[in-house]
Design an enzyme around this catalytic site. Structure first.
Site, PDB file in Angstrom:
ATOM      1  N   LYS A  11     -18.132  14.137  48.973  1.00 49.23           N
ATOM      2  CA  LYS A  11     -16.829  14.560  48.879  1.00 49.23           C
ATOM      3  C   LYS A  11     -15.631  13.628  49.266  1.00 49.23           C
ATOM      4  O   LYS A  11     -16.248  12.438  49.406  1.00 49.23           O
ATOM      5  CB  LYS A  11     -16.852  15.747  49.952  1.00 49.23           C
ATOM      6  CG  LYS A  11     -17.595  16.939  49.635  1.00 49.23           C
ATOM      7  CD  LYS A  11     -17.411  18.182  50.961  1.00 49.23           C
ATOM      8  CE  LYS A  11     -18.391  19.459  50.556  1.00 49.23           C
ATOM      9  NZ  LYS A  11     -18.149  20.269  51.626  1.00 49.23           N
ATOM     10  N   TYR A  51     -15.823  26.890  43.801  1.00 50.42           N
ATOM     11  CA  TYR A  51     -15.826  27.375  44.843  1.00 50.42           C
ATOM     12  C   TYR A  51     -15.717  28.893  44.971  1.00 50.42           C
ATOM     13  O   TYR A  51     -15.391  29.578  45.823  1.00 50.42           O
ATOM     14  CB  TYR A  51     -15.427  26.860  46.021  1.00 50.42           C
ATOM     15  CG  TYR A  51     -15.999  25.583  46.594  1.00 50.42           C
ATOM     16  CD1 TYR A  51     -17.267  25.626  47.343  1.00 50.42           C
ATOM     17  CD2 TYR A  51     -15.310  24.193  46.723  1.00 50.42           C
ATOM     18  CE1 TYR A  51     -17.696  24.682  47.748  1.00 50.42           C
ATOM     19  CE2 TYR A  51     -15.974  23.223  47.363  1.00 50.42           C
ATOM     20  CZ  TYR A  51     -17.401  23.341  47.716  1.00 50.42           C
ATOM     21  OH  TYR A  51     -17.736  22.303  48.178  1.00 50.42           O
ATOM     22  N   ASN A 114     -17.039  17.470  55.454  1.00 52.29           N
ATOM     23  CA  ASN A 114     -18.572  17.173  55.816  1.00 52.29           C
ATOM     24  C   ASN A 114     -19.284  16.633  54.790  1.00 52.29           C
ATOM     25  O   ASN A 114     -20.491  16.495  54.813  1.00 52.29           O
ATOM     26  CB  ASN A 114     -19.109  18.570  56.171  1.00 52.29           C
ATOM     27  CG  ASN A 114     -19.157  19.508  55.002  1.00 52.29           C
ATOM     28  OD1 ASN A 114     -18.901  19.306  53.757  1.00 52.29           O
ATOM     29  ND2 ASN A 114     -19.754  20.578  55.391  1.00 52.29           N
ATOM     30  N   HIS A 117     -21.780  18.319  49.376  1.00 51.49           N
ATOM     31  CA  HIS A 117     -21.899  19.606  49.108  1.00 51.49           C
ATOM     32  C   HIS A 117     -23.454  19.349  48.479  1.00 51.49           C
ATOM     33  O   HIS A 117     -23.983  18.537  47.829  1.00 51.49           O
ATOM     34  CB  HIS A 117     -21.133  20.199  47.912  1.00 51.49           C
ATOM     35  CG  HIS A 117     -21.524  21.209  47.247  1.00 51.49           C
ATOM     36  ND1 HIS A 117     -21.466  22.723  47.695  1.00 51.49           N
ATOM     37  CD2 HIS A 117     -22.451  21.590  46.040  1.00 51.49           C
ATOM     38  CE1 HIS A 117     -22.096  23.542  47.012  1.00 51.49           C
ATOM     39  NE2 HIS A 117     -22.646  23.050  45.970  1.00 51.49           N
ATOM     40  N   GLU A 128     -24.630  25.368  39.111  1.00 54.49           N
ATOM     41  CA  GLU A 128     -23.664  24.469  39.344  1.00 54.49           C
ATOM     42  C   GLU A 128     -23.914  23.018  38.558  1.00 54.49           C
ATOM     43  O   GLU A 128     -23.003  22.390  38.382  1.00 54.49           O
ATOM     44  CB  GLU A 128     -23.974  23.949  40.841  1.00 54.49           C
ATOM     45  CG  GLU A 128     -23.531  25.143  41.954  1.00 54.49           C
ATOM     46  CD  GLU A 128     -23.652  24.850  43.298  1.00 54.49           C
ATOM     47  OE1 GLU A 128     -23.201  25.772  44.046  1.00 54.49           O
ATOM     48  OE2 GLU A 128     -24.057  23.747  43.867  1.00 54.49           O
TER      49      GLU A 128
HETATM   50  P1  GDP Z   1     -22.569  24.686  52.889  1.00 57.15           P
HETATM   51  O1  GDP Z   1     -23.579  25.187  51.937  1.00 57.15           O
HETATM   52  O2  GDP Z   1     -23.437  23.725  53.993  1.00 57.15           O
HETATM   53  O3  GDP Z   1     -21.821  23.447  52.270  1.00 57.15           O
HETATM   54  O4  GDP Z   1     -21.684  25.643  53.635  1.00 57.15           O
HETATM   55  P2  GDP Z   1     -20.893  26.797  53.201  1.00 57.15           P
HETATM   56  O5  GDP Z   1     -21.524  27.275  51.741  1.00 57.15           O
HETATM   57  O6  GDP Z   1     -20.996  27.706  54.244  1.00 57.15           O
HETATM   58  O7  GDP Z   1     -19.627  26.332  53.036  1.00 57.15           O
HETATM   59  C1  GDP Z   1     -19.108  25.626  51.791  1.00 57.15           C
HETATM   60  C2  GDP Z   1     -18.194  24.391  52.370  1.00 57.15           C
HETATM   61  O8  GDP Z   1     -16.983  25.155  52.909  1.00 57.15           O
HETATM   62  C3  GDP Z   1     -18.606  23.648  53.553  1.00 57.15           C
HETATM   63  O9  GDP Z   1     -19.489  22.905  53.330  1.00 57.15           O
HETATM   64  C4  GDP Z   1     -17.385  23.239  54.170  1.00 57.15           C
HETATM   65  O10 GDP Z   1     -16.687  22.199  53.402  1.00 57.15           O
HETATM   66  C5  GDP Z   1     -16.613  24.356  54.110  1.00 57.15           C
HETATM   67  N1  GDP Z   1     -16.638  25.273  55.434  1.00 57.15           N
HETATM   68  C6  GDP Z   1     -17.846  26.064  55.808  1.00 57.15           C
HETATM   69  N2  GDP Z   1     -17.453  26.692  56.852  1.00 57.15           N
HETATM   70  C7  GDP Z   1     -16.049  26.220  57.344  1.00 57.15           C
HETATM   71  C8  GDP Z   1     -15.180  26.720  58.244  1.00 57.15           C
HETATM   72  O11 GDP Z   1     -15.482  27.509  59.134  1.00 57.15           O
HETATM   73  N3  GDP Z   1     -13.876  26.045  58.198  1.00 57.15           N
HETATM   74  C9  GDP Z   1     -13.499  25.311  57.239  1.00 57.15           C
HETATM   75  N4  GDP Z   1     -12.187  24.715  57.555  1.00 57.15           N
HETATM   76  N5  GDP Z   1     -14.283  24.757  56.341  1.00 57.15           N
HETATM   77  C10 GDP Z   1     -15.576  25.550  56.238  1.00 57.15           C
END
Ligand code: GDP
Length: 140
Positions: A11, A51, A114, A117, A128
């Site tokens: 990212k 997304y 973070n 992805h 994807e």
């Molecule tokens: P991943 O599969 O671990 O990447 O997590 P998810 O699929 O739940 O979320 C996708 C992405 O959205 C994450 O990698 C973060 O960049 C973002 N994200 C997830 N949870 C949060 C949150 O509670 N707040 C914010 N600001 N971003 C989030």
């Protein structure tokens, strides 16, 4: 366990801090092979399309903005159980909950920025990978 492929994105928070090589070393040290890789600047529309499954989540706008603040590195990782293995190497979504030695523990700035992805299932990996790469781009 079967050899799989998964989609990874380094990212903008990580490319900005010049961490591409350090992130890739974590993948390679874990036995994952980078079989396709490209550095791209996502448009807002591309980020929203990628997304789309998160469209209803409260952080969708902010996530799409953060994914367009700089270049990303899109890549296909290959290896035994690559989808789950990559999730292990990445660590928990929230870096505060990530295990020591994971990418997110070592490099992430926040739950949103973070650093990486990774696809969450073989089915989503296929979708994807197809979003960014055609068959001829992937050299195993
Ligand atoms: P991943 O599969 O671990 O990447 O997590 P998810 O699929 O739940 O979320 C996708 C992405 O959205 C994450 O990698 C973060 O960049 C973002 N994200 C997830 N949870 C949060 C949150 O509670 N707040 C914010 N600001 N971003 C989030």
């Amino acid at each position: 366990m079967a050899v799989e492929r998964t989609l990874s994105i380094i990212k903008p928070d990580a490319t900005r801090r010049n961490l591409t090589g350090k992130v890739n070393a974590k993948f390679e040290d874990a036995g994952l092979r980078i079989v396709a890789q490209r550095r791209v600047q996502l448009t807002r529309g591309q980020a929203e399309a990628f997304y789309a499954v998160h469209r209803e989540r409260p952080f969708f706008d902010s996530l799409c903005s953060s994914m367009t603040t700089g270049p990303v590195v899109v890549q296909v990782l290959e290896g035994e159980g690559a989808v789950a293995k990559n999730r292990e190497v990445m660590g928990a979504t929230n870096p505060e909950q990530a295990d020591p030695g994971t990418i997110r523990k070592d490099f992430a700035e926040s739950i949103e920025a973070n650093s990486v992805h990774g696809s969450d299932s073989p089915e989503n990996a296929a979708i994807e990978i197809g979003f960014f790469f055609s068959q001829v781009d992937i050299v195993g």
